[in-house]
Design a protein around this motif. Sequence first.
Motif, PDB file in Angstrom:
ATOM      1  N   HIS A 255       0.866  -1.182   0.000  1.00  0.00           N
ATOM      2  CA  HIS A 255       0.000   0.000   0.000  1.00  0.00           C
ATOM      3  C   HIS A 255       0.897   1.224   0.000  1.00  0.00           C
ATOM      4  CE1 HIS A 255      -3.825  -2.130   0.748  1.00  0.00           C
ATOM      5  NE2 HIS A 255      -3.056  -3.003   1.390  1.00  0.00           N
ATOM      6  N   LEU A 256       0.795   2.031  -1.080  1.00  0.00           N
ATOM      7  CA  LEU A 256       1.697   3.156  -1.274  1.00  0.00           C
ATOM      8  C   LEU A 256       0.910   4.427  -1.576  1.00  0.00           C
ATOM      9  CD1 LEU A 256       4.319   1.362  -3.552  1.00  0.00           C
ATOM     10  CD2 LEU A 256       4.431   1.676  -1.074  1.00  0.00           C
ATOM     11  N   ASP A 257       1.644   5.530  -1.569  1.00  0.00           N
ATOM     12  CA  ASP A 257       1.055   6.816  -1.915  1.00  0.00           C
ATOM     13  C   ASP A 257       0.817   6.884  -3.424  1.00  0.00           C
ATOM     14  OD1 ASP A 257       0.518   9.647  -0.726  1.00  0.00           O
ATOM     15  OD2 ASP A 257       1.639  10.009  -2.585  1.00  0.00           O
ATOM     16  N   HIS A 258      -0.104   7.756  -3.838  1.00  0.00           N
ATOM     17  CA  HIS A 258      -0.395   7.891  -5.254  1.00  0.00           C
ATOM     18  C   HIS A 258       0.821   8.340  -6.062  1.00  0.00           C
ATOM     19  CE1 HIS A 258      -4.507   7.762  -3.693  1.00  0.00           C
ATOM     20  NE2 HIS A 258      -4.880   7.429  -4.936  1.00  0.00           N
ATOM     21  N   SER A 259       1.792   8.965  -5.414  1.00  0.00           N
ATOM     22  CA  SER A 259       2.972   9.458  -6.125  1.00  0.00           C
ATOM     23  C   SER A 259       4.057   8.404  -6.280  1.00  0.00           C
ATOM     24  CB  SER A 259       3.546  10.669  -5.388  1.00  0.00           C
ATOM     25  OG  SER A 259       3.929  10.306  -4.051  1.00  0.00           O
ATOM     26  N   ALA A 260       3.800   7.145  -5.935  1.00  0.00           N
ATOM     27  CA  ALA A 260       4.814   6.093  -6.013  1.00  0.00           C
ATOM     28  C   ALA A 260       5.270   5.893  -7.453  1.00  0.00           C
ATOM     29  CB  ALA A 260       4.249   4.792  -5.455  1.00  0.00           C
ATOM     30  N   PRO A 261       6.581   5.761  -7.674  1.00  0.00           N
ATOM     31  CA  PRO A 261       7.113   5.573  -9.046  1.00  0.00           C
ATOM     32  C   PRO A 261       6.958   4.120  -9.493  1.00  0.00           C
ATOM     33  CG  PRO A 261       8.909   5.664  -7.488  1.00  0.00           C
ATOM     34  CD  PRO A 261       7.655   5.882  -6.687  1.00  0.00           C
ATOM     35  N   VAL A 262       5.832   3.793 -10.079  1.00  0.00           N
ATOM     36  CA  VAL A 262       5.531   2.406 -10.431  1.00  0.00           C
ATOM     37  C   VAL A 262       6.526   1.865 -11.458  1.00  0.00           C
ATOM     38  CG1 VAL A 262       3.773   0.862 -11.372  1.00  0.00           C
ATOM     39  CG2 VAL A 262       3.108   2.751  -9.878  1.00  0.00           C
ATOM     40  N   ALA A 263       6.876   2.659 -12.460  1.00  0.00           N
ATOM     41  CA  ALA A 263       7.807   2.191 -13.481  1.00  0.00           C
ATOM     42  C   ALA A 263       9.179   1.869 -12.889  1.00  0.00           C
ATOM     43  CB  ALA A 263       7.934   3.235 -14.585  1.00  0.00           C
TER      44      ALA A 263
END
Length: 368
Positions: A255-263
Motif C-alpha cells: 500500500h503506497l502513496d499515489h505518487s509512487a514511481p511504479v515504473a
Amino acid sequence: MDSALRPVVVVCVAVGVSLVAGWVVDRSLRKVDGRHPETPLWHLLRRCGIPLQVVICTAILRGGYRSAHLADDHAEAIGQTLVLVLIAASGWLVVRVAAAVIDSSYARYVAVTHDVPKIRRLRTQLTLIQRVFTAIVTVIVVASMLFTFPAMRTVGASVLASAGIIGIVAGVAAQSTLANLFAGLQIAFGDMVRIGDTVVVESQWGVVEEITLTFLSVRTWDERRITMPVSYFTSNPFENWSRGDPRMTGTVLLHLDHSAPVALMRKRLLEILESCAEWDRRAWGLVVIDSTPTTIQVRALATAKDADDIFNLRCIVREQLIDWLRCEHPYALPRLSTAPAPGQEQDPGREASPAPDSGDLGPGPGAR
C-alpha cells in the motif's frame, strides 16, 4: 551321567546349527549382493538373520526336547513354550522378509525415477501396505498362539458360530477406527496426500511427515507436530501445494502513496529477482491492482519451484522493495495528509467561501 549330558548336547546342537545356518545364509547373501549391486534386496535380506536363527533353533529344540528328557516333569509346559516362540519367530521372519522386499522395490524405483510426486505416492502406498501386512501377520500369529491351547480349541467352534454377531458388535463399537482404516487405504491408493507433501489444514502450513492406518502427522514450519485422524482428509477440504506440479506463484502486496514511481519499482523488482536464487525465471510482474482516496495497492508477482522457495522469495522481495522506497523514494510511502493539497488556494475554478456576517457573530471583543 548320560541323562545329564543329553539335554546339554541337544541345546548345543540346536544353537550351533542355528548359528552355522545363519552364517551360511549371510555369506551367500553377501556374495549374491556383490555380484548384483544394482539390486538392494540381497543386502536388505541380511537383516533377517536373527529371526531365521531363532526359528531354526526353536524348531530343533521343539523336535528334540522329548528325546533329551529335558525337565520331564515340565515337558508339556516346555513344549508349549517352544511352540509359542516358534510361531512368534516365524511371524517376525515373515515381517522382516516383507519389509526387505518392500524397501528393495522402493529403492529400485527411486534409482530409475526422478519424478518427485510419483516417488512420494509410491512411498506412501508402500508404507501403508507394509503396516497393513504387519497388522494382518500379527493378528494371525496371536490367533495361532491362542489356538495352541486346548481350551481355545474347545471354544473355537462356538466362537466361529457367533462370528457374525461379534462382527456386527465390533463394527458398531469401532466405527471411528474402521473409518480411519479405510480412509488410510483411500489416501494411499487415491493419491490425495503423500508423505512429504506441503499442505494447509486448519490454517496451519506444514509438511506431511507420517501417515499411518489411523492418523496423519503434519510438521509445521515452526517444528510443531499436528496429529489428525486420516478420516479428516477424506471428509474435509484442504490445500495440497505439492500435488501435481510443485511450482508456485507468489504475490507481494504494498500500500503506497499515489505518487509512487511504479515504473521504477518494476525495474527494481526485476533487479531483485535476478539476484535471488529462489526465482525460477518463469514469470514476474508489478501492477497497480487497486486504489483508494489515500493510497494505491501495488502487486509484485514472482514464481518459484516449490512452496519453500516461494515463501523465502516473497519475504526477500517485500523487504528489499520497502527498503528501496524508504531510501530512494520516501515520498511514495503511505502517509496521513494534514495540510491542503498543493495549489488549492490558486485554483481559479474554486469558488471563494463567503465571508461570515459580522452581525451574526455578535459584538466583537472591542464592542461596548
